[in-house]
Enzyme design. Structure first.
Site: not given
Ligand code: ATP
Ligand code: MG
Length: 432
Positions: A213, A215, A221-222, A356, A359, A407
């Protein structure tokens, strides 16, 4: 090379010959009496060499060896109430296999932790600390518990490509890479491919895989590269069936972590295994937050602070660390999410202690509806041709989830995300 690990040496082995291999954790020289503490994967053991009773070459080696060198020690087990765990080794020979340089970049015996950057820069050495190694032993345990749960429930393990031509989740958070004369991307998730597998008749699939990602986060937590357990299930009635599987999976994961007694003792942590998992609709979550003084406008994602707040409320009200937030507004969920009606979706997030961790939801399986939703999300159906094709020739109702391992680990052990990844990748860190 070894006959035992250090933790397998007990007073009952008194008089037995053993071979032990590991690192020199500590050296204590009291003149005629010299002590080494040997460290291996199992723990520590004291090596006691007495001048007069022990071969001179052994004493010479002890004088010469440096901390953190790798050694092969042969000796006799001795019961001794004054030694740690009432047992020590009287050495017969000590071979230095690999001498450590000094000064050390990090003190493995330090009572006070070095700062996180020094630790990560020297991760190989940081991992020699039993309390850091314990984190990764637990991580390995929960992954095998997760895998075991899925296999027991008929899931087939798959691997989907990590080099992809277009975004899986929409959005722009993709790392571009050069793929011969074209641009490609690192996969954000296996979403599109695991859905395509539903049209193949595999019914239940999972993948333990990396997400990439791009981002620009700077949070605890990211990360930019994470690992998740991704699952997809066919012939579901609705999203509740998917939540049922995720509930079983996360509870077996937390239970397996709670059973890591040795590691949890080293970490001085306890893990509570929750009972069942509460389900709260998004609207109800907003109401609970508002009652507690935090206003989230309808249609917005619940932010970090909101999630934390909600975690506390759920803990107080229902005495549970886990809860599902269900029925999110359609507009904040990706295009493939099954609508519940024109406003709401058949989606959910799983929250663990206010963060979270997953999802998921039911997905659209109707081709025309899917094309319509792609357009409504301002994406171009032409970029999804290979994916859409799988919906044109018989696609069962299906749904799934992605569960982030980092997470889960950070919430299990109350650590920041960088602590639960061997070699984290964040905005500033690309090595080691
Ligand atoms: P958040 O809103 O917390 O940034 P997200 O909704 O973008 O996460 P999803 O695309 O729903 O993330 O990905 C499913 C799961 O993968 C998340 O619930 C999380 O546990 C994990 N995850 C996703 N992106 C990240 C990240 N950049 N760092 C850590 N964990 C991640
Ligand atoms: Mg999510």
């Amino acid at each position: 090379m070894r006959t035992q690990y250090s933790n397998e040496i007990t007073p009952s082995l008194d008089g037995k010959s053993v071979s032990l291999c590991g690192w020199i954790h500590e050296i204590r020289d009291m003149g005629k009496l010299k002590f080494l503490i040997l460290r291996d994967r199992g723990g520590f053991i004291q090596i006691t060499a007495k001048a007069g009773t022990c071969d001179q070459s052994v004493l010479n080696t002890i004088n010469e060896v440096s901390r953190e060198s790798v050694v092969d020690i042969k000796g006799i087990v001795r019961k001794n109430e004054k030694a740690p765990n009432n047992v020590e080794i009287s050495p017969v020979s000590i071979d230095i296999i690999s001498k450590s340089g000094s000064p050390l970049p990090l003190d493995v015996t330090a009572k006070v932790d070095a700062d996180i950057d020094t630790r990560l820069n020297n991760r190989f050495m940081d991992l020699r600390k039993p309390e850091i190694a314990a984190i990764f032993k637990i991580r390995s345990k929960i992954l095998s518990a997760g895998r075991e749960f899925l296999l027991k429930n008929g899931f087939i393990e798959i691997h989907t490509p990590k080099i992809i031509a277009s975004a899986s989740e929409g959005g722009t958070e993709l790392f571009p890479i050069s793929y011969f004369d074209r641009e490609a991307y690192l996969a954000q998730s296996p979403q599109l491919y695991k859905q395509m597998m539903m049209s193949s008749g595999f019914d239940r699939v999972y993948e333990i895989t990396n997400y990439f990602r791009a981002e620009e986060h700077d949070t605890r937590r990211h990360l930019n590269e994470v690992v998740a357990i991704d699952a997809e299930i066919s012939f579901i009635k609705d999203e509740n069936d998917v939540m049922g599987f995720l509930e079983g999976l996360i509870l077996s994961i937390i239970k397996s972590a709670a059973e890591c007694k040795t590691e949890l003792d080293i970490l001085k942590k306890e893990i509570n295994v929750p009972g069942d998992i509460k389900k709260i609709t998004y609207d109800k979550a907003l109401k609970l937050l508002e009652e507690n003084g935090k206003v989230v406008p309808w249609g917005a994602d619940i932010d970090t602070e909101g999630e934390k707040f909600l975690g506390d409320i759920v803990m107080k009200r229902y005495n549970s660390g886990l809860c599902f937030i269900t029925r999110y507004p359609l507009r904040i969920k990706p295009f493939y999410t099954m609508p519940h009606d024109s406003e709401y979706s058949r989606s959910f997030d799983l929250e663990y202690k206010g963060v979270e961790i997953s999802s998921g939801g039911q997905r659209i399986h109707d081709y025309n509806l899917l094309v319509e939703r792609i357009k409504e999300c301002n994406l171009n159906p032409e970029n999804f041709g290979f994916y859409l094709n799988a919906f044109r020739y018989g696609m069962p109702p299906h749904g799934g989830f992605g569960l982030g391992i980092e997470r889960v680990m950070m919430q299990l052990l109350d650590l920041s995300i960088r602590e639960v990844v061997l070699f984290p990748r964040d905005r500033h860190r690309l090595t080691p």
